[in-house]
Write a protein that holds these residues in place. Structure first.
Motif, PDB file in Angstrom:
ATOM      1  N   TYR A   1       0.574  -6.400 -10.972  1.00 38.57           N
ATOM      2  CA  TYR A   1       1.818  -5.681 -10.253  1.00 38.57           C
ATOM      3  C   TYR A   1       2.505  -5.673 -11.088  1.00 38.57           C
ATOM      4  O   TYR A   1       3.065  -7.379 -10.936  1.00 38.57           O
TER       5      TYR A   1
ATOM      6  N   GLY B   1      11.356  -2.766  -5.438  1.00 38.17           N
ATOM      7  CA  GLY B   1      10.370  -2.594  -4.759  1.00 38.17           C
ATOM      8  C   GLY B   1       9.526  -2.342  -4.337  1.00 38.17           C
ATOM      9  O   GLY B   1       8.304  -2.357  -3.991  1.00 38.17           O
ATOM     10  N   GLU B   2       9.832  -1.445  -5.256  1.00 40.69           N
ATOM     11  CA  GLU B   2       7.911  -0.386  -5.248  1.00 40.69           C
ATOM     12  C   GLU B   2       7.463  -1.560  -6.658  1.00 40.69           C
ATOM     13  O   GLU B   2       7.111  -1.967  -7.104  1.00 40.69           O
ATOM     14  N   MET B   3       6.021  -1.469  -6.291  1.00 40.72           N
ATOM     15  CA  MET B   3       4.922  -2.223  -6.484  1.00 40.72           C
ATOM     16  C   MET B   3       4.282  -1.299  -7.915  1.00 40.72           C
ATOM     17  O   MET B   3       3.961  -0.023  -7.504  1.00 40.72           O
TER      18      MET B   3
ATOM     19  N   PHE C   1       2.807  -9.643  -9.261  1.00 42.55           N
ATOM     20  CA  PHE C   1       1.558  -9.817  -8.836  1.00 42.55           C
ATOM     21  C   PHE C   1       0.408  -9.910  -9.332  1.00 42.55           C
ATOM     22  O   PHE C   1      -0.194  -9.116  -9.865  1.00 42.55           O
TER      23      PHE C   1
ATOM     24  N   PHE D   1      -3.567 -10.142  -2.647  1.00 36.59           N
ATOM     25  CA  PHE D   1      -3.014 -10.842  -4.017  1.00 36.59           C
ATOM     26  C   PHE D   1      -2.501 -12.501  -4.110  1.00 36.59           C
ATOM     27  O   PHE D   1      -2.999 -13.032  -2.503  1.00 36.59           O
ATOM     28  N   GLY D   2      -1.467 -12.504  -5.229  1.00 36.09           N
ATOM     29  CA  GLY D   2      -1.551 -14.180  -5.030  1.00 36.09           C
ATOM     30  C   GLY D   2       0.148 -14.140  -4.756  1.00 36.09           C
ATOM     31  O   GLY D   2       0.403 -13.366  -4.627  1.00 36.09           O
ATOM     32  N   GLN D   3       0.371 -15.564  -5.119  1.00 34.74           N
ATOM     33  CA  GLN D   3       1.843 -15.621  -4.452  1.00 34.74           C
ATOM     34  C   GLN D   3       2.755 -14.971  -5.815  1.00 34.74           C
ATOM     35  O   GLN D   3       4.322 -14.868  -5.254  1.00 34.74           O
TER      36      GLN D   3
ATOM     37  N   TYR E   1      -3.002   2.780   3.190  1.00 35.90           N
ATOM     38  CA  TYR E   1      -2.419   1.069   3.862  1.00 35.90           C
ATOM     39  C   TYR E   1      -0.991   0.983   4.122  1.00 35.90           C
ATOM     40  O   TYR E   1      -0.417   1.993   3.578  1.00 35.90           O
TER      41      TYR E   1
ATOM     42  N   TYR F   1       1.084  -2.068   4.349  1.00 34.82           N
ATOM     43  CA  TYR F   1       1.723  -3.767   4.159  1.00 34.82           C
ATOM     44  C   TYR F   1       2.680  -4.084   4.370  1.00 34.82           C
ATOM     45  O   TYR F   1       3.661  -2.909   4.347  1.00 34.82           O
TER      46      TYR F   1
ATOM     47  N   GLN G   1       6.083  -6.721   3.657  1.00 38.74           N
ATOM     48  CA  GLN G   1       6.220  -7.948   2.882  1.00 38.74           C
ATOM     49  C   GLN G   1       7.015  -8.458   3.476  1.00 38.74           C
ATOM     50  O   GLN G   1       8.690  -7.603   2.837  1.00 38.74           O
TER      51      GLN G   1
ATOM     52  N   PRO H   1       3.737 -12.398  -1.014  1.00 37.24           N
ATOM     53  CA  PRO H   1       2.976 -11.235  -1.258  1.00 37.24           C
ATOM     54  C   PRO H   1       2.918 -10.124  -0.351  1.00 37.24           C
ATOM     55  O   PRO H   1       3.106 -10.393   0.933  1.00 37.24           O
ATOM     56  N   PRO H   2       2.202  -8.863  -1.022  1.00 44.16           N
ATOM     57  CA  PRO H   2       2.269  -8.106   0.404  1.00 44.16           C
ATOM     58  C   PRO H   2       0.985  -8.763   1.397  1.00 44.16           C
ATOM     59  O   PRO H   2       0.224  -9.164   1.171  1.00 44.16           O
TER      60      PRO H   2
ATOM     61  N   LEU I   1      10.076  -5.686   4.089  1.00 40.15           N
ATOM     62  CA  LEU I   1       9.517  -3.946   3.873  1.00 40.15           C
ATOM     63  C   LEU I   1       8.387  -3.539   3.691  1.00 40.15           C
ATOM     64  O   LEU I   1       7.506  -4.109   3.565  1.00 40.15           O
TER      65      LEU I   1
ATOM     66  N   LEU J   1       4.957  -1.320   3.179  1.00 35.29           N
ATOM     67  CA  LEU J   1       4.485  -0.407   1.933  1.00 35.29           C
ATOM     68  C   LEU J   1       3.274   0.312   2.152  1.00 35.29           C
ATOM     69  O   LEU J   1       3.014   0.149   2.898  1.00 35.29           O
TER      70      LEU J   1
ATOM     71  N   LEU K   1      -4.670   0.456  -6.802  1.00 33.42           N
ATOM     72  CA  LEU K   1      -3.695   1.145  -4.976  1.00 33.42           C
ATOM     73  C   LEU K   1      -2.701   1.374  -5.902  1.00 33.42           C
ATOM     74  O   LEU K   1      -1.681   0.994  -6.570  1.00 33.42           O
ATOM     75  N   PHE K   2      -2.163   2.710  -4.932  1.00 40.90           N
ATOM     76  CA  PHE K   2      -1.105   3.186  -5.563  1.00 40.90           C
ATOM     77  C   PHE K   2      -0.146   3.360  -5.156  1.00 40.90           C
ATOM     78  O   PHE K   2       0.172   3.780  -3.324  1.00 40.90           O
ATOM     79  N   PHE K   3       1.084   2.442  -5.007  1.00 44.51           N
ATOM     80  CA  PHE K   3       2.276   1.910  -4.135  1.00 44.51           C
ATOM     81  C   PHE K   3       3.671   3.297  -3.711  1.00 44.51           C
ATOM     82  O   PHE K   3       4.199   3.914  -4.741  1.00 44.51           O
ATOM     83  N   GLY K   4       4.026   3.232  -2.843  1.00 43.26           N
ATOM     84  CA  GLY K   4       5.098   4.236  -2.181  1.00 43.26           C
ATOM     85  C   GLY K   4       6.581   2.733  -2.700  1.00 43.26           C
ATOM     86  O   GLY K   4       5.926   1.645  -2.947  1.00 43.26           O
ATOM     87  N   GLU K   5       7.804   3.357  -1.938  1.00 42.77           N
ATOM     88  CA  GLU K   5       9.080   2.826  -2.683  1.00 42.77           C
ATOM     89  C   GLU K   5       8.730   1.963  -2.148  1.00 42.77           C
ATOM     90  O   GLU K   5      10.240   0.570  -2.200  1.00 42.77           O
TER      91      GLU K   5
ATOM     92  N   ARG L   1      12.399  -0.429   4.039  1.00 43.84           N
ATOM     93  CA  ARG L   1      13.034  -1.483   4.507  1.00 43.84           C
ATOM     94  C   ARG L   1      14.048  -1.415   5.918  1.00 43.84           C
ATOM     95  O   ARG L   1      14.497  -1.016   5.568  1.00 43.84           O
TER      96      ARG L   1
END
Lengths: 117, 117
Positions: free
Chosen positions: A37, A43-45, A91, A107-109, B33, B35, B37, B42-43, B88, B90, B106-110, B113
């Motif tokens: 990702y 901010g969006e992934m 990520f 997730f990784g760092q 989900y 998350y 962050q 990472p999230p 943040l 998510l 996974l589809f994330f939103g923006e 904050r």
């Protein structure tokens, strides 16, 4: 124990050059999925690319390719012809098994990539 | 444009306030989900809803209260937060089942904050 490892906190690359972002993982589950990702400062992934553990070929999506070395448990992201808009946090993530079994996305760092003009 | 919509984009609240974050998706996904962050991290998974039922709670403090009123909507109710909860937040969604043609992406939103004063 860390299951996803990204050893490069920050990287620089010259515009138009290729760059490799490293990711190693650890799992005993024969069925897993690996994701990359991108997260810009907004901010969006953003999903980039996916590799399944049973996939025979390395995944490619436009300028992104995944160098999957199963025996070494590595899943490096290669970005060809870097652009200024590629500057972001990247990520690596892993899904163990299927979510139906309660699996999660880990997730990784992250690696912060900066593209220089 | 992202297919997962989060509101508000920014929220400032005091430690005694009650507020809510909202997430909406119309992709027919049955898993959603939350998350959290922190900057350059990472999230961290907080909650997972599957078919409108809470399936995972990652030992989140009770000042965070999730709610899934229907398959398209996910809320996170906030009460008596601490300054360290500033982050943040998510929201993400995915198809509930991972099959041969579904990666489980996974589809994330923006994100929303949040600043707690």
């Amino acid at each position: 124990a860390q299951k996803i490892t990204q050893t490069q906190p920050g990287m620089f690359v010259q515009e138009k050059e290729a760059v490799t972002l490293d990711c190693t993982y650890d799992t005993s589950d024969p069925s897993y999925g690996l994701f990359w990702y991108k997260q810009p400062s907004s901010g969006e992934m953003i999903f980039l690319i996916y590799q399944g553990s049973y996939d025979q070929q390395n995944a490619t999506e436009g300028r992104y390719s995944l160098n999957f070395q199963k025996a070494r448990k590595s899943a490096n992201l290669v970005i060809s012809a870097s652009q200024l808009g590629d500057s972001a946090m990247y990520f690596c993530a892993m899904r163990e098994g299927t979510y139906n079994q309660g699996g999660k996305l880990i997730f990784g760092q992250g690696t912060e990539l900066s593209v220089k003009p | 444009d992202t297919e997962v919509t989060q509101t508000p984009k920014h929220l400032v609240m005091g430690m005694t306030n009650k507020k809510s974050l909202k997430c909406e998706q119309h992709m027919g996904h049955r898993a959603m989900y939350w998350y959290k962050q922190k900057a350059k991290k990472p999230p961290e998974l907080m909650f997972v809803y599957s078919y409108e039922k809470l399936s995972i709670n990652e030992s989140v403090p009770s000042r965070f209260s999730p709610e899934c009123p229907n398959s398209s909507l996910l809320n996170l109710h906030l009460h008596a937060l601490q300054p360290e909860d500033s982050a943040l937040y998510l929201c993400a969604s995915r198809s509930a089942w991972v099959g041969a043609s579904d990666t489980g992406e996974l589809f994330f939103g923006e994100g929303s904050r949040l600043t707690v004063l």
